[in-house]
Design a protein around this motif. Sequence first.
Motif, short mmCIF file in Angstrom:
data_model
loop_
_atom_site.label_atom_id
_atom_site.label_comp_id
_atom_site.label_asym_id
_atom_site.label_seq_id
_atom_site.Cartn_x
_atom_site.Cartn_y
_atom_site.Cartn_z
N GLU A 318 0.96 -1.07 0.16
CA GLU A 318 0.07 0.17 -0.06
C GLU A 318 0.95 1.14 0.09
OE1 GLU A 318 -3.93 1.98 2.12
OE2 GLU A 318 -2.85 0.00 3.06
N VAL A 319 0.96 1.99 -1.09
CA VAL A 319 1.73 3.28 -1.04
C VAL A 319 0.65 4.39 -1.01
CG1 VAL A 319 3.35 2.28 -2.65
CG2 VAL A 319 1.32 3.31 -3.80
N GLY A 320 -0.68 4.34 -1.21
CA GLY A 320 -1.43 5.50 -0.92
C GLY A 320 -1.56 6.50 -2.05
N SER A 321 -2.39 7.40 -1.93
CA SER A 321 -2.37 8.24 -3.04
C SER A 321 -1.76 9.69 -2.63
CB SER A 321 -4.09 8.51 -3.29
OG SER A 321 -4.35 7.49 -4.14
N ALA A 322 -0.93 10.40 -3.10
CA ALA A 322 -0.16 11.50 -3.01
C ALA A 322 -0.95 13.03 -3.69
CB ALA A 322 1.19 11.33 -2.97
N GLY A 323 -1.29 12.71 -4.85
CA GLY A 323 -1.94 13.64 -5.63
C GLY A 323 -2.09 13.27 -7.16
N SER A 324 -2.23 14.09 -7.89
CA SER A 324 -2.69 13.80 -9.31
C SER A 324 -1.15 13.38 -10.05
CB SER A 324 -3.29 14.89 -10.06
OG SER A 324 -2.48 16.13 -10.20
N LEU A 325 -1.23 12.83 -11.17
CA LEU A 325 -0.04 12.58 -11.89
C LEU A 325 0.85 13.89 -12.25
CD1 LEU A 325 1.68 10.22 -13.15
CD2 LEU A 325 0.26 10.79 -15.35
N GLU A 326 0.09 14.85 -12.39
CA GLU A 326 0.60 16.22 -12.81
C GLU A 326 1.22 16.81 -11.54
OE1 GLU A 326 -0.52 20.34 -15.07
OE2 GLU A 326 -1.71 18.88 -14.59
N GLN A 327 0.70 16.66 -10.41
CA GLN A 327 1.31 16.97 -9.09
C GLN A 327 2.45 16.44 -8.76
OE1 GLN A 327 -2.42 16.72 -6.89
NE2 GLN A 327 -2.62 18.94 -6.56
N ILE A 328 2.26 15.04 -8.85
CA ILE A 328 3.51 14.44 -8.48
C ILE A 328 4.76 14.71 -9.33
CG2 ILE A 328 4.59 11.91 -8.56
CD1 ILE A 328 1.88 10.78 -7.86
N LEU A 329 4.69 15.07 -10.61
CA LEU A 329 5.82 15.59 -11.50
C LEU A 329 5.86 16.87 -11.44
CD1 LEU A 329 4.62 13.63 -14.80
CD2 LEU A 329 6.72 12.99 -13.13
N PHE A 330 5.11 17.78 -11.26
CA PHE A 330 5.34 19.21 -11.31
C PHE A 330 4.89 20.06 -10.00
CE2 PHE A 330 4.71 17.96 -15.84
CZ PHE A 330 5.93 17.92 -16.23
N GLY A 331 4.16 19.33 -9.11
CA GLY A 331 3.56 20.01 -7.92
C GLY A 331 2.49 20.76 -8.22
N PRO A 332 2.03 21.83 -7.50
CA PRO A 332 2.66 22.39 -6.38
C PRO A 332 2.73 21.16 -5.11
CG PRO A 332 0.54 23.16 -6.21
CD PRO A 332 0.73 22.44 -7.34
N GLY A 333 4.02 21.05 -4.13
CA GLY A 333 3.98 20.15 -3.31
C GLY A 333 3.30 20.72 -2.19
N ARG A 334 2.57 19.75 -1.62
CA ARG A 334 1.88 19.81 -0.28
C ARG A 334 2.56 19.37 0.99
NH1 ARG A 334 -0.94 24.16 -2.49
NH2 ARG A 334 -2.16 23.34 -4.17
N THR A 335 3.52 18.58 0.75
CA THR A 335 4.20 17.76 1.82
C THR A 335 5.78 18.10 1.46
OG1 THR A 335 4.18 15.78 0.76
CG2 THR A 335 2.47 16.29 2.22
N ALA A 336 6.50 17.63 2.52
CA ALA A 336 7.95 17.80 2.28
C ALA A 336 8.88 16.45 2.20
CB ALA A 336 8.69 18.80 3.37
N ASP A 337 7.90 15.63 2.03
CA ASP A 337 8.43 14.07 2.12
C ASP A 337 9.07 13.52 0.64
OD1 ASP A 337 6.16 13.63 0.50
OD2 ASP A 337 5.29 12.69 1.98
N GLY A 338 9.08 14.38 -0.57
CA GLY A 338 9.62 13.94 -1.62
C GLY A 338 8.70 13.10 -2.49
N THR A 339 7.58 13.30 -2.23
CA THR A 339 6.48 12.41 -3.06
C THR A 339 5.86 13.21 -4.18
OG1 THR A 339 4.60 12.86 -1.53
CG2 THR A 339 5.98 11.01 -1.28
N LEU A 340 6.03 14.74 -3.97
CA LEU A 340 5.44 15.74 -4.96
C LEU A 340 6.27 16.58 -5.59
CD1 LEU A 340 2.04 16.41 -3.01
CD2 LEU A 340 2.19 15.03 -5.03
N ASN A 341 6.05 16.81 -6.73
CA ASN A 341 6.99 17.87 -7.76
C ASN A 341 8.43 17.23 -7.66
OD1 ASN A 341 7.63 20.16 -8.95
ND2 ASN A 341 7.57 21.38 -7.03
#
Length: 374
Positions: A318-341
């Motif tokens: 289980e990896v969960g859902s961090a955001g849309s494909l676009e958010q994962i690649l380009f952000g904006p980041g909502r967390t500081a854990d390296g999963t977004l942007n």
Amino acid sequence: MSNEIEIGRGKRGRRAYSFDDVAVVPSRRTRDPQDVSVGWQIDAYHFELPVMAAPMDSVMSPETAVALGRLGGLGVLDLEGLWTRYDDPAPHLAEIATLEPARATQRMQEIYSAPIRPELITARLQEIRAAGVTVAGALSPQRTQEHWRTVVDAGVDLFVIRGTTVSAEHVSGNAEPLNLKRFIYELDVPVIVGGASTYTAALHLMRTGAAGVLVGFGGGAAHTTRVSLGIHAPMATAVADVAAARRDYLDESGGRYVHVITDGGVGRSGDLVKAIACGADAVMLGAALARSTEAPGRGFHWGPEAHHQHLPRGERVEVGSAGSLEQILFGPGRTADGTLNLIGALRRAMATTGYSDVKEFQRVEVVVSPYQPY
């Protein structure tokens, strides 16, 4: 200079490093992130991002392959997955996401026991081609001889031969193995092949005529290769070794450049940065993209090793859902854990160290600095 360590009187081992063990060092020059280029070109195909999606059912469907292509990356469809076994795999994907952990492997083995249908290989690849993006599909070495003609006739642009490990010198007493060199020579499309995790194995794969080599050996988030087979390839060392093979093969071949693509161990943005710093031209992302809200896995991630009929070497995680494909690649980041942007982080790291493109960034200074969680 040797970095071998004595394990015991009768055995020595070379010290190897994972991405967590190394760090990039800032230089005397910095740049603005908007002045940095992260584009990548392999053969005749140019991509705005140095990103390939792992051919896993939890990551790629024809729809997400198209979406990633439009964002500038390369989606690779698993041509042995549910999309080529069922007319509508959605109910099976939904079921896998709800399975109890104790039941997951056995039930997945049952779901994946349905035969691969050549007409579905053609239909899925043509669906991606109709969207106007680069078409890539993956087969394992065991299935390549059976289905390669269907894949090529369907109009694939890049052919990926991907396994836990792929050898240019496979030996079998039961069946004639795939002759990679002859196969690639006769094929009309560029081939990316792997995984390989050592200098020698990668050099042999490069000599087959492959356009790119995948670096890794069961090092992804959904693999259990280390506990089931006792085999593991720390990725920072593996990428650096294969990059050295690329350099030497460039001289040996009189200028033929083979792309090095990290496949495994790149779960967050810092791993992507360090993969390229160690010598990769691009990265293949699995778990990182499985966290997107569009991913077929619905917050879960698994590879073909998880449902192997005889010896599973992976699991559904289980990896969960961090955001849309676009958010994962380009952000904006909502967390500081390296999963977004992820791409924003790569641009920032390259700008902070003063490099303007991916090829230059491969020369950045790297230090051994084991990660200490806080």
